[in-house]
Scaffold this motif. Structure first.
Motif, PDB file in Angstrom:
ATOM      1  N   PRO A  39       0.417   8.581   7.356  1.00 36.45           N
ATOM      2  CA  PRO A  39      -0.064   7.372   8.112  1.00 36.45           C
ATOM      3  C   PRO A  39       1.159   6.624   8.521  1.00 36.45           C
ATOM      4  O   PRO A  39       2.064   6.540   7.732  1.00 36.45           O
ATOM      5  CB  PRO A  39      -0.793   6.709   7.128  1.00 36.45           C
ATOM      6  CG  PRO A  39      -1.239   7.756   6.209  1.00 36.45           C
ATOM      7  CD  PRO A  39      -0.117   8.921   5.856  1.00 36.45           C
ATOM      8  N   TYR A  40       1.173   5.928   9.584  1.00 35.83           N
ATOM      9  CA  TYR A  40       2.003   5.164  10.085  1.00 35.83           C
ATOM     10  C   TYR A  40       1.700   3.807  10.549  1.00 35.83           C
ATOM     11  O   TYR A  40       0.572   3.370  11.082  1.00 35.83           O
ATOM     12  CB  TYR A  40       2.911   5.746  11.480  1.00 35.83           C
ATOM     13  CG  TYR A  40       4.079   6.541  11.236  1.00 35.83           C
ATOM     14  CD1 TYR A  40       5.157   6.567  11.922  1.00 35.83           C
ATOM     15  CD2 TYR A  40       3.912   7.807  10.698  1.00 35.83           C
ATOM     16  CE1 TYR A  40       6.199   7.220  11.702  1.00 35.83           C
ATOM     17  CE2 TYR A  40       4.974   8.819  10.387  1.00 35.83           C
ATOM     18  CZ  TYR A  40       6.097   8.324  11.048  1.00 35.83           C
ATOM     19  OH  TYR A  40       6.982   9.216  10.878  1.00 35.83           O
ATOM     20  N   TYR A  41       2.410   2.763  10.156  1.00 34.29           N
ATOM     21  CA  TYR A  41       2.255   1.353  10.789  1.00 34.29           C
ATOM     22  C   TYR A  41       3.618   1.086  11.512  1.00 34.29           C
ATOM     23  O   TYR A  41       4.611   1.065  11.145  1.00 34.29           O
ATOM     24  CB  TYR A  41       2.173   0.308   9.509  1.00 34.29           C
ATOM     25  CG  TYR A  41       2.032  -1.181   9.940  1.00 34.29           C
ATOM     26  CD1 TYR A  41       0.792  -1.698  10.378  1.00 34.29           C
ATOM     27  CD2 TYR A  41       3.091  -2.068  10.100  1.00 34.29           C
ATOM     28  CE1 TYR A  41       0.792  -2.663  10.908  1.00 34.29           C
ATOM     29  CE2 TYR A  41       3.075  -3.367  10.254  1.00 34.29           C
ATOM     30  CZ  TYR A  41       1.732  -3.557  11.036  1.00 34.29           C
ATOM     31  OH  TYR A  41       1.672  -4.909  11.395  1.00 34.29           O
ATOM     32  N   ILE A  42       3.456   0.869  12.854  1.00 37.22           N
ATOM     33  CA  ILE A  42       4.638   0.731  13.917  1.00 37.22           C
ATOM     34  C   ILE A  42       4.552  -0.909  14.400  1.00 37.22           C
ATOM     35  O   ILE A  42       3.375  -1.002  15.004  1.00 37.22           O
ATOM     36  CB  ILE A  42       4.486   1.647  14.816  1.00 37.22           C
ATOM     37  CG1 ILE A  42       4.663   3.035  14.273  1.00 37.22           C
ATOM     38  CG2 ILE A  42       5.639   1.461  15.744  1.00 37.22           C
ATOM     39  CD1 ILE A  42       4.182   4.316  15.376  1.00 37.22           C
ATOM     40  N   PHE A  81       0.903  -1.321  -0.211  1.00 35.01           N
ATOM     41  CA  PHE A  81       0.095   0.109  -0.072  1.00 35.01           C
ATOM     42  C   PHE A  81       0.895   1.155   0.018  1.00 35.01           C
ATOM     43  O   PHE A  81       1.781   1.478   0.804  1.00 35.01           O
ATOM     44  CB  PHE A  81      -0.793   0.014   1.082  1.00 35.01           C
ATOM     45  CG  PHE A  81      -1.692  -1.094   1.449  1.00 35.01           C
ATOM     46  CD1 PHE A  81      -2.142  -1.859   0.399  1.00 35.01           C
ATOM     47  CD2 PHE A  81      -1.978  -1.684   2.557  1.00 35.01           C
ATOM     48  CE1 PHE A  81      -3.095  -3.092   0.288  1.00 35.01           C
ATOM     49  CE2 PHE A  81      -2.579  -2.866   2.806  1.00 35.01           C
ATOM     50  CZ  PHE A  81      -3.401  -3.485   1.754  1.00 35.01           C
ATOM     51  N   GLU A  82       0.682   2.227  -0.726  1.00 34.74           N
ATOM     52  CA  GLU A  82       1.385   3.504  -0.967  1.00 34.74           C
ATOM     53  C   GLU A  82       1.134   4.246   0.067  1.00 34.74           C
ATOM     54  O   GLU A  82       0.090   4.236   0.885  1.00 34.74           O
ATOM     55  CB  GLU A  82       1.234   4.118  -2.165  1.00 34.74           C
ATOM     56  CG  GLU A  82       1.533   3.425  -3.425  1.00 34.74           C
ATOM     57  CD  GLU A  82       3.055   3.216  -3.680  1.00 34.74           C
ATOM     58  OE1 GLU A  82       3.631   4.083  -3.256  1.00 34.74           O
ATOM     59  OE2 GLU A  82       3.443   2.106  -4.439  1.00 34.74           O
ATOM     60  N   ASN A  83       2.100   5.199   0.532  1.00 33.95           N
ATOM     61  CA  ASN A  83       1.971   6.402   1.220  1.00 33.95           C
ATOM     62  C   ASN A  83       2.234   6.169   2.702  1.00 33.95           C
ATOM     63  O   ASN A  83       1.725   6.942   3.676  1.00 33.95           O
ATOM     64  CB  ASN A  83       0.662   7.183   1.098  1.00 33.95           C
ATOM     65  CG  ASN A  83       0.546   7.521  -0.550  1.00 33.95           C
ATOM     66  OD1 ASN A  83       1.401   8.073  -1.020  1.00 33.95           O
ATOM     67  ND2 ASN A  83      -0.848   7.390  -0.987  1.00 33.95           N
ATOM     68  N   ILE A  84       2.414   4.832   3.232  1.00 32.07           N
ATOM     69  CA  ILE A  84       2.389   4.643   4.617  1.00 32.07           C
ATOM     70  C   ILE A  84       3.867   4.225   5.101  1.00 32.07           C
ATOM     71  O   ILE A  84       4.506   3.484   4.538  1.00 32.07           O
ATOM     72  CB  ILE A  84       1.598   3.308   4.885  1.00 32.07           C
ATOM     73  CG1 ILE A  84       0.002   3.257   4.478  1.00 32.07           C
ATOM     74  CG2 ILE A  84       1.571   2.791   6.288  1.00 32.07           C
ATOM     75  CD1 ILE A  84      -0.917   1.864   4.550  1.00 32.07           C
ATOM     76  N   ARG A  85       3.934   4.978   6.185  1.00 29.07           N
ATOM     77  CA  ARG A  85       5.412   4.850   6.732  1.00 29.07           C
ATOM     78  C   ARG A  85       5.518   3.558   7.581  1.00 29.07           C
ATOM     79  O   ARG A  85       4.658   3.284   8.639  1.00 29.07           O
ATOM     80  CB  ARG A  85       5.764   5.978   7.589  1.00 29.07           C
ATOM     81  CG  ARG A  85       6.960   6.341   8.110  1.00 29.07           C
ATOM     82  CD  ARG A  85       7.803   6.988   7.262  1.00 29.07           C
ATOM     83  NE  ARG A  85       9.016   7.745   7.693  1.00 29.07           N
ATOM     84  CZ  ARG A  85      10.527   7.454   7.331  1.00 29.07           C
ATOM     85  NH1 ARG A  85      10.506   6.648   6.163  1.00 29.07           N
ATOM     86  NH2 ARG A  85      11.275   8.135   7.873  1.00 29.07           N
ATOM     87  N   VAL A 111      11.097   0.823   7.106  1.00 22.84           N
ATOM     88  CA  VAL A 111      11.316  -0.274   5.810  1.00 22.84           C
ATOM     89  C   VAL A 111      10.416  -0.037   4.859  1.00 22.84           C
ATOM     90  O   VAL A 111      10.213  -0.880   4.162  1.00 22.84           O
ATOM     91  CB  VAL A 111      11.233  -1.528   6.591  1.00 22.84           C
ATOM     92  CG1 VAL A 111      12.544  -1.840   7.356  1.00 22.84           C
ATOM     93  CG2 VAL A 111       9.935  -1.850   7.273  1.00 22.84           C
ATOM     94  N   ASP A 112       9.698   1.233   4.884  1.00 25.25           N
ATOM     95  CA  ASP A 112       8.989   1.485   3.644  1.00 25.25           C
ATOM     96  C   ASP A 112       9.889   1.779   2.345  1.00 25.25           C
ATOM     97  O   ASP A 112      10.926   1.960   2.604  1.00 25.25           O
ATOM     98  CB  ASP A 112       7.985   2.679   3.889  1.00 25.25           C
ATOM     99  CG  ASP A 112       8.500   3.763   4.612  1.00 25.25           C
ATOM    100  OD1 ASP A 112       9.067   4.768   3.904  1.00 25.25           O
ATOM    101  OD2 ASP A 112       8.621   3.633   5.763  1.00 25.25           O
ATOM    102  N   LYS A 113       9.154   2.022   1.434  1.00 26.77           N
ATOM    103  CA  LYS A 113       9.634   1.988   0.028  1.00 26.77           C
ATOM    104  C   LYS A 113      10.460   3.385   0.028  1.00 26.77           C
ATOM    105  O   LYS A 113      11.707   3.181  -0.336  1.00 26.77           O
ATOM    106  CB  LYS A 113       8.697   2.033  -1.093  1.00 26.77           C
ATOM    107  CG  LYS A 113       9.357   2.234  -2.462  1.00 26.77           C
ATOM    108  CD  LYS A 113       8.359   2.376  -3.607  1.00 26.77           C
ATOM    109  CE  LYS A 113       7.519   3.572  -3.491  1.00 26.77           C
ATOM    110  NZ  LYS A 113       6.547   3.879  -4.715  1.00 26.77           N
TER     111      LYS A 113
END
Length: 312
Positions: free
Chosen positions: A154-157, A127-131, A220-222
């Motif tokens: 947006p963040y996924y931690i 999914f694009e745009n998520i840190r 580790v996002d793109k």
């Protein structure tokens, strides 16, 4: 006393909320008794029960209203069960939502396969745009929470369960960390560590074999991986990515696409499903994700052994 990542999250978010009235905390019936945020800010704390998909949608509404929602639940439930909701609310609509997923990897231990998350990073990376952050230790977890609280992205931690570690000292907020502060362009192997258990193993190997490079990546996002490409370009030919994740969809697989002329190896748990109860370390040993196996893995690579797991 050093706190686990998920306890550090609760404490840091509570401290931040003292200065920022827009921060709200959402839990999926996992906050436990005496949650520090709930005790100090009961009107900004919402226990939504085991309703993870609805929780992401509620967080989207709160973000639309100008709040800064932090939603915490188990990694397997939010990354897999809520994938479509994350895709739309965080990826497509770019709502300022921070998902804090504990029980990453197999840190759920004896809870079993239903509570293990070895696929979550691969899912969220699509999914694009998520840190995406995989902090190591208390201080780095606190740093990520502070950064998420001031960001509109947006963040996924991803956190573990109860393990507590001291973070590698950092010079500045947002820095990725070269362990020992040096980078040898002729190193026989460069280690890239993701998350807590992987970083602890890589630290041990670096102490034993100082000629190795070791880069600990928190993000580790793109975009974060691309930002580190120049550093990785100036490394030896062989890179080993150490991470508590399935090989498919791993950070190693992504880096192999970005570095096609390098030999990028992934040291990950094997492809089995754990079939018994045990501690975090028990399950990791069952899956072959141990210091001893990593040590042999690197030795095989340096010898050019055909028994070594193939690179991407």
């Amino acid at each position: 006393m050093t706190l686990s990542g998920r306890d550090a999250y609760k404490d840091e978010l509570t401290l931040l909320a003292q200065q920022d009235s827009q921060i709200v905390a959402l839990e999926a019936d996992l906050g436990g008794k005496k949650h520090p945020f709930e005790q100090q800010f009961p009107d900004r704390f919402f226990n939504l029960g085991i309703a993870e998909m609805t929780s992401v949608d509620i967080a989207a509404g709160l973000a639309e209203g100008g709040f800064k929602p932090f939603f915490s639940t188990f990694a397997p439930f939010v990354a897999l069960r809520c994938a479509e909701h994350i895709k739309l609310a965080l990826g497509y609509m770019r709502k300022n939502i921070n998902i804090v997923s504990s029980y990453g990897g197999v840190s759920g231990g004896w809870f079993g396969t239903t509570h293990h998350a070895l696929e979550d990073i691969g899912v969220i990376q699509t999914f694009e745009n998520i840190r995406i952050a995989c902090p190591h230790g208390e201080e780095e977890t606190r740093r990520v929470i502070r950064e998420a609280a001031t960001s509109t992205q947006p963040y996924y931690i991803r956190l573990s369960r109860n393990d507590a570690f001291d973070s590698i000292p950092s010079l500045a907020e947002g820095d990725e960390l070269i362990v020992d502060g040096s980078w040898n362009e002729d190193a026989p192997v460069s280690l890239i560590s993701i998350g807590e258990q992987a970083t602890e193993m890589a630290l041990t190997l670096k102490r034993e074999q100082p000629q190795l490079n070791h880069l600990h990546l928190c993000y580790v996002d793109k975009e974060a991986l691309i930002a580190n490409l120049q550093r990785l370009e100036n490394s030896g030919e062989q890179i080993v990515v150490v991470e508590e994740h399935r090989r498919a969809g791993s950070v190693g697989s992504y880096l192999s696409l970005l570095l096609p002329h390098k030999k990028v190896y992934a040291f990950t748990p094997n492809e089995q499903w754990p079939k018994y109860g045990g501690s975090h370390s028990d399950v990791l040993e069952y899956l072959g994700f141990t210091e001893e196996r990593l040590r042999q893995f690197i030795l095989d690579i340096r010898k050019g052994s055909p028994l070594c797991s193939y690179p991407y």
